[in-house]
Design an enzyme around this catalytic site. Structure first.
Site, PDB file in Angstrom:
ATOM      1  N   GLU A 169       0.749  -1.012   0.021  1.00 55.89           N
ATOM      2  CA  GLU A 169       0.079   0.009  -0.096  1.00 55.89           C
ATOM      3  C   GLU A 169       0.939   1.459   0.154  1.00 55.89           C
ATOM      4  O   GLU A 169       1.150   2.097   1.198  1.00 55.89           O
ATOM      5  CB  GLU A 169      -0.993  -0.061   1.149  1.00 55.89           C
ATOM      6  CG  GLU A 169      -2.046  -1.428   1.008  1.00 55.89           C
ATOM      7  CD  GLU A 169      -2.819  -1.472   2.258  1.00 55.89           C
ATOM      8  OE1 GLU A 169      -3.318  -0.553   2.952  1.00 55.89           O
ATOM      9  OE2 GLU A 169      -3.209  -2.736   2.513  1.00 55.89           O
TER      10      GLU A 169
ATOM     11  N   HIS B 107     -17.382 -10.652   6.289  1.00 53.04           N
ATOM     12  CA  HIS B 107     -16.015 -10.115   6.519  1.00 53.04           C
ATOM     13  C   HIS B 107     -15.252 -10.659   7.725  1.00 53.04           C
ATOM     14  O   HIS B 107     -15.765 -11.206   8.818  1.00 53.04           O
ATOM     15  CB  HIS B 107     -16.280  -8.572   6.895  1.00 53.04           C
ATOM     16  CG  HIS B 107     -15.081  -7.888   7.012  1.00 53.04           C
ATOM     17  ND1 HIS B 107     -14.796  -7.183   8.421  1.00 53.04           N
ATOM     18  CD2 HIS B 107     -14.019  -7.752   6.225  1.00 53.04           C
ATOM     19  CE1 HIS B 107     -13.597  -6.604   7.911  1.00 53.04           C
ATOM     20  NE2 HIS B 107     -13.043  -6.708   6.855  1.00 53.04           N
ATOM     21  N   HIS B 108     -14.212 -11.105   7.574  1.00 55.48           N
ATOM     22  CA  HIS B 108     -13.153 -11.817   8.281  1.00 55.48           C
ATOM     23  C   HIS B 108     -12.138 -11.050   8.393  1.00 55.48           C
ATOM     24  O   HIS B 108     -11.033 -11.110   7.485  1.00 55.48           O
ATOM     25  CB  HIS B 108     -12.828 -13.163   7.775  1.00 55.48           C
ATOM     26  CG  HIS B 108     -13.923 -14.180   7.816  1.00 55.48           C
ATOM     27  ND1 HIS B 108     -13.629 -15.379   7.149  1.00 55.48           N
ATOM     28  CD2 HIS B 108     -15.020 -14.192   8.550  1.00 55.48           C
ATOM     29  CE1 HIS B 108     -14.633 -16.065   7.337  1.00 55.48           C
ATOM     30  NE2 HIS B 108     -15.551 -15.655   8.232  1.00 55.48           N
ATOM     31  N   GLU B 109     -11.926 -10.049   9.627  1.00 57.49           N
ATOM     32  CA  GLU B 109     -10.747  -9.318   9.637  1.00 57.49           C
ATOM     33  C   GLU B 109      -9.955 -10.152  10.642  1.00 57.49           C
ATOM     34  O   GLU B 109     -10.289 -10.280  11.702  1.00 57.49           O
ATOM     35  CB  GLU B 109     -10.898  -8.140  10.112  1.00 57.49           C
ATOM     36  CG  GLU B 109      -9.663  -7.293  10.722  1.00 57.49           C
ATOM     37  CD  GLU B 109      -8.653  -7.100   9.669  1.00 57.49           C
ATOM     38  OE1 GLU B 109      -8.981  -6.366   8.601  1.00 57.49           O
ATOM     39  OE2 GLU B 109      -7.699  -7.793   9.598  1.00 57.49           O
TER      40      GLU B 109
ATOM     41  N   GLU C 119      -7.128  -6.718  -2.285  1.00 55.82           N
ATOM     42  CA  GLU C 119      -6.605  -5.162  -2.516  1.00 55.82           C
ATOM     43  C   GLU C 119      -5.142  -5.199  -3.064  1.00 55.82           C
ATOM     44  O   GLU C 119      -4.745  -5.454  -4.135  1.00 55.82           O
ATOM     45  CB  GLU C 119      -6.689  -4.788  -1.094  1.00 55.82           C
ATOM     46  CG  GLU C 119      -6.272  -3.123  -0.690  1.00 55.82           C
ATOM     47  CD  GLU C 119      -6.243  -2.836   0.568  1.00 55.82           C
ATOM     48  OE1 GLU C 119      -5.759  -3.824   1.633  1.00 55.82           O
ATOM     49  OE2 GLU C 119      -6.942  -1.792   1.201  1.00 55.82           O
TER      50      GLU C 119
ATOM     51  N   GLU D  76      -9.441   3.890   0.670  1.00 53.19           N
ATOM     52  CA  GLU D  76      -9.485   4.228   1.890  1.00 53.19           C
ATOM     53  C   GLU D  76      -8.185   5.288   2.524  1.00 53.19           C
ATOM     54  O   GLU D  76      -8.627   5.982   3.550  1.00 53.19           O
ATOM     55  CB  GLU D  76      -9.085   2.879   2.917  1.00 53.19           C
ATOM     56  CG  GLU D  76      -7.808   2.209   2.523  1.00 53.19           C
ATOM     57  CD  GLU D  76      -7.605   0.895   3.376  1.00 53.19           C
ATOM     58  OE1 GLU D  76      -8.448   0.488   4.263  1.00 53.19           O
ATOM     59  OE2 GLU D  76      -6.433   0.364   2.916  1.00 53.19           O
TER      60      GLU D  76
HETATM   61  C1  NOJ Z   1      -8.179  -2.556   6.157  1.00 58.42           C
HETATM   62  C2  NOJ Z   1      -8.718  -2.613   4.745  1.00 58.42           C
HETATM   63  O1  NOJ Z   1      -8.078  -2.477   3.730  1.00 58.42           O
HETATM   64  C3  NOJ Z   1     -10.124  -1.868   5.029  1.00 58.42           C
HETATM   65  O2  NOJ Z   1     -11.034  -1.950   3.530  1.00 58.42           O
HETATM   66  C4  NOJ Z   1     -10.781  -2.310   6.062  1.00 58.42           C
HETATM   67  O3  NOJ Z   1     -11.980  -1.729   6.380  1.00 58.42           O
HETATM   68  C5  NOJ Z   1     -10.203  -2.300   7.228  1.00 58.42           C
HETATM   69  N1  NOJ Z   1      -8.963  -3.122   7.265  1.00 58.42           N
HETATM   70  C6  NOJ Z   1     -10.682  -2.918   8.583  1.00 58.42           C
HETATM   71  O4  NOJ Z   1     -10.898  -4.698   8.431  1.00 58.42           O
HETATM   72 CA    CA Z   2      -5.751  -2.039   3.409  1.00 62.39          CA
END
Ligand code: NOJ
Ligand code: CA
Length: 690
Positions: A188, A391-393, A490, A496
C-alpha cells in the site's frame, strides 16, 4: 524462427563427463560448448527472441525485441541451506520444444475468451548434483519461465532454498515505476517514478520503460508452494530475484524435486500494450479446478465501511456501532433497489472492541454483536433480492483464524453468503502464526507461509461456495484462473487512504496503478465516492478527483466485485451520475486499453458480457487534457446511444470537482468523440446498443 536443438554429440560428450564425475574436464566441456550450445526460442510473431546457454558452468539467458537487446545476459541458479547448490558446473545437455495456440473461456474476467499462443523451449542444465530444467514460454506480448529442479537425492527429501539466483539484467537504462518491498505497509504505497538506477527492492509488477522503448513489466505467475518474489537492484540495471524468507531464515521449504512459479516479463511498444497483454499471466496458470461456478456473482456492492474510515461509525460496539441490524437493512434495501450484488458489513462480530489492530488473537468469527442479527439479515437480503457479504478481519493472527475458519465458512454458507472480504491488517512481517509449542512466530505478508495460508482459505471457501476478496493479501499472480472464487483483492493503496492516509492519493495515483498494480489482476480499489469534499482531520482534500473521474474508475480499474464505496445517503445528491454505477457491469466480454501514458492518462473500453453494450472510462492525472476517441471498437452497422458522464467546462479536482455534464448522443463505429478532461478528471460512457 524455430528453436535450435542442442547438437547430439555435445550432449553425449557432456553426459559422459558428468557420469565419470570428471569435474575439471566438466569446465572444459562447458567452455567447449559455450560457443556452440545455445538454444533459443522466438515468439509466434518472431519479434521476441530468448536465448539460453551455459557460461562458465552457470546458466544464462538473454532477450531481444526486433534484434535489439532487452535483457543482457542474466544468470539463473539456486542455493540451498544444505547439500549441493545448483549454481555452477552446469552444462546445457538437452532441449525440447513445443507450441500452443488454443483459446479458453474465463468464468468471469476482462474478456470471455483468452488466446494462449506461445512457443516453448525446455532447456535442461545438469551437473553431478542434479538438474534444472528451465521452461520458457514466449508469447507475442512477453515471456514466462519457470524452473523444474531435481536435486540428486530422493524426490521427497526436504530441501530449503536459501537463494534463487534469477536475474533480470536490463540491456540499458530507462524509467521505472515501483513500490518498495519490505516496508511496513505491504503493497500500500504511492508509486515512485524515476530513473531505473534509483529503484531498489521493488515489488512486482515492476514497470519499466527502457530508453527508446520498449515498456516492460516484471512479475510472476502461479505463486503456489513458494515464497513471493521482489527484485533488488544489485548493480546498475542488474535486478535479482529476492524471495521473502521464513522467520527462521530459509526462503522456501520444499522437496528435492520442485517446480517454481513462473517469472514473467511483459514487453510492449506502447504503455497500453502492458494492459492489453496481461493474459500472459493467466495463460501461465493452471486451468479452472472448480466444476460448478454458477454461484459466483460478479457485480457492484455497497457496504457499511466508508463510515468507519471517516470515523462516523465504529467497528467495535457502542453508540456509533456501524454494523447494526437497522442500518444493514437500509443498505440491503438500497442494494436491492439498485440491482447490486451485496452489502458488505464490517465490525459485525466479537473481537473489535479495544485494540483490534493488535489483538487479532481474540477475534471471534462466528459470534455476531448482539445488535447485528446475522440470520435475520441474511434471510432479509435474499427476500429483497441481494445478499450479505461476509467479513473476516484476521488482524494477521493466522492461527486464531485457521482454528475457526471451517466453522466460520460453514456459518456463512448456511445463511447464504456467497462472498467474504478477508483482512490481514498488521505491519508487513507481523503475520503471526503459533508454532507446535504455541510460541508466536512472525512471517511476512508475502512469505511462503502467507502464500500457503491464502491457498488454504481459497480452497476451503470454494468447498462452501464462497468467493474471496482479500485485503492486505499476497499480490495477485493469476490464480483466479485455477480458483475463480479468488475473485478480487486489495494489495494497492486504495480509496481508504483518501479518508485518513498521509498523504491522500494524488491525481497521478490511479493513472499510475492502471499500468503497474493492475497488471497483476483485479483490485478492490473501492471507487465511487460522491461526497468529495468531506472534512479530513488534517484539513486536506482527501479525494483528489472530479466526480466524473470517480465514475471512470469503474471501467479503468477492473474488479469483478466493484464497490460503490460511499455512504448510501451521499448518492442522493447526484442521481444523474449515480445512474452510471447502476448500469456498469463487472464482468466483460472484451477489454481494450486504447491510449495512455503511465501516471498521465488512460483510455479503456470494455464490452458487457451480457449485452451488446460497450463502456468507456478515461482518466487523467494532474494535467487537464483533450482526448479523441475513435469508436471503431463498436460493432459496425450498429447504432448506440452514448450516455456520457463528463467533466464540465470549469471542472478541476480541487476548485470544482462537481462540475459535470450528463448528455446523450447517437453514435456508430464510424464516429470519433472528443473530450476535455479536467485536472484529475475523467469521462465515463455507456454505449447502449439501440
Ligand atoms: C483495511 C482494509 O483495507 C479496509 O478495507 C478495512 O475496512 C479495514 N482493514 C478493517 O478491516
Ligand atoms: Ca488495506
Amino acid at each position: 524462427m524455430p528453436p535450435i536443438q542442442t547438437p547430439r554429440e555435445v550432449k553425449a560428450f557432456v553426459a559422459a563427463l558428468l557420469f565419470a564425475g570428471f569435474c575439471a574436464s566438466c569446465a572444459a566441456a562447458q567452455d567447449a560448448q559455450e560457443d556452440t550450445v545455445r538454444a533459443s526460442v522466438a515468439s509466434p510473431d518472431g519479434r521476441i527472441l530468448v536465448e539460453i546457454w551455459s557460461e562458465a558452468g552457470e546458466p544464462h539467458y538473454a532477450v531481444t525485441l526486433d534484434g535489439e537487446p532487452v535483457l543482457a545476459p542474466s544468470q539463473l541458479g539456486f542455493r540451498f541451506a544444505s547439500g549441493p547448490n545448483l549454481e555452477d558446473g552446469l552444462a546445457l545437455t538437452e532441449t525440447s520444444t513445443a507450441s500452443r495456440d488454443e483459446t479458453w473461456e474465463q468464468v468471469w474476467g476482462e474478456r470471455r475468451f483468452v488466446r494462449d499462443h506461445h512457443n516453448e523451449l525446455a532447456a535442461v542444465f545438469e551437473n553431478a548434483d542434479g538438474s534444472i530444467t528451465v521452461r520458457f514460454r514466449v508469447f507475442d506480448t512477453g515471456l514466462g519461465f519457470r524452473f523444474e529442479v531435481e536435486r540428486g537425492e530422493d524426490g521427497d527429501a526436504p530441501v530449503v532454498i536459501t537463494d534463487e539466483l534469477t536475474e533480470f539484467m536490463l540491456a540499458r537504462s530507462g524509467e521505472a515505476w515501483w513500490t518498495p518491498a519490505s516496508e511496513f505497509n505491504r503493497y500500500e504505497y504511492i508509486y515512485s517514478h524515476g530513473r531505473v538506477e534509483e529503484a531498489a527492492n521493488a515489488h512486482t509488477p515492476f514497470t519499466l520503460r527502457l530508453d527508446d522503448g520498449p515498456y516492460l513489466s516484471i512479475h510472476e505467475a502461479a505463486l503456489v508452494n513458494y515464497s513471493g518474489m521482489h527484485v533488488d537492484q544489485r548493480r546498475d540495471r542488474q535486478f535479482e530475484v529476492e524471495l521473502r524468507p521464513w522467520s527462521d531464515g530459509g526462503k522456501v521449504r520444499t522437496s528435492a524435486h520442485f517446480t517454481t512459479p513462473w517469472r514473467t516479463l511483459q514487453i510492449g511498444d506502447e504503455a497500453v500494450d502492458l494492459i492489453n497483454g496481461t493474459d500472459l499471466i493467466l495463460n501461465l496458470n493452471e486451468p479452472n479446478q472448480l466444476e460448478d461456478t454458477s454461484w459466483l456473482e460478479p457485480g457492484v456492492y455497497v457496504g457499511i465501511w466508508w463510515g468507519m474510515h471517516l470515523n462516523e461509525y465504529s467497528w467495535g460496539s457502542g453508540p456509533n456501532h456501524g454494523a447494526t441490524t437497522e442500518r444493514t437493512r437500509d443498505y440491503l434495501d438500497f442494494a436491492a433497489e439498485n440491482g447490486f450484488v451485496g452489502v458488505l458489513v464490517e465490525g459485525w462480530n466479537l473481537g473489535w472492541d479495544g485494540d483490534w489492530f493488535n489483538n487479532g488473537d481474540i477475534i471471534d468469527f462466528t459470534t455476531p454483536y448482539p445488535d447485528f442479527d446475522l440470520d435475520g439479515l441474511a434471510a432479509y437480503a435474499q427476500e429483497v433480492g441481494t445478499r450479505l457479504i461476509g467479513h473476516h478481519e484476521t488482524s494477521a493472527a493466522i492461527t486464531n483464524y485457521e482454528n475457526q475458519m471451517a466453522d466460520a465458512f460453514a456459518l456463512y454458507e448456511r445463511v447464504g453468503i456467497r462472498a467474504v472480504k478477508t483482512g490481514y491488517v498488521d505491519d508487513a512481517g507481523e503475520y503471526m502464526r503459533r508454532d507446535e509449542d504455541g510460541h508466536a512466530r512472525y512471517e511476512w505478508h508475502d512469505s511462503q507461509f502467507a502464500v500457503e495460508h491464502h491457498q488454504r482459505v481459497i480452497e476451503l471457501a470454494a468447498q462452501h461456495r464462497i468467493a474471496i476478496n482479500a485485503h492486505e493479501p499476497v499480490k495477485d499472480t493469476g490464480l483466479r484462473r485455477t480458483w475463480p472464487n479468488a475473485m478480487t483483492r486489495e494489495g494497492v493503496r486504495g480509496q481508504e487512504f483518501n479518508a485518513w492516509g498521509d498523504p491522500p492519493n494524488g491525481p497521478a495515483h490511479t493513472p499510475t496503478i492502471a499500468f503497474t498494480r493492475m497488471l497483476s489482476g483485479p483490485a478492490d480499489f473501492t471507487p465511487g465516492i460522491f461526497d468529495l469534499t468531506f472534512e479530513r482531520a488534517d484539513g486536506r482534500r482527501g479525494v483528489q478527483t472530479t466526480l466524473a473521474k470517480q465514475l471512470a474508475l469503474y471501467v479503468v480499474l477492473y474488479s469483478p466485485l466493484q464497490m460503490a464505496a460511499d455512504l448510501i445517503e451521499n448518492y442522493d445528491a447526484h442521481p444523474d451520475m449515480f445512474q452510471f454505477i447502476r448500469d456498469v457491469p463487472a464482468d466483460w466480454e472484451e477489454s481494450i486499453a486504447l491510449a495512455g501514458e503511465i501516471g498521465d492518462h488512460v483510455v479503456q473500453v470494455r464490452k458487457d458480457r451480457n449485452s451488446e453494450d460497450w463502456y468507456l472510462g478515461a482518466i487523467t492525472g494532474e494535467q487537464a487534457r483533450s482526448i479523441e476517441v475513435m469508436l471503431d471498437f463498436l460493432e459496425e452497422g450498429r447504432t448506440y446511444e452514448a450516455q456520457i458522464y463528463r467533466d464540465g467546462p470549469d471542472a478541476h479536482w480541487f476548485d470544482a470537482p462537481y462540475d459535470y455534464v450528463v448528455e446523450r448522443r447517437t453514435v456508430t463505429a464510424a464516429d470519433t468523440l472528443n473530450f476535455d478532461l479536467a485536472a484529475s478528471g475523467g469521462v465515463a460512457i455507456r454505449f447502449a446498443s439501440q
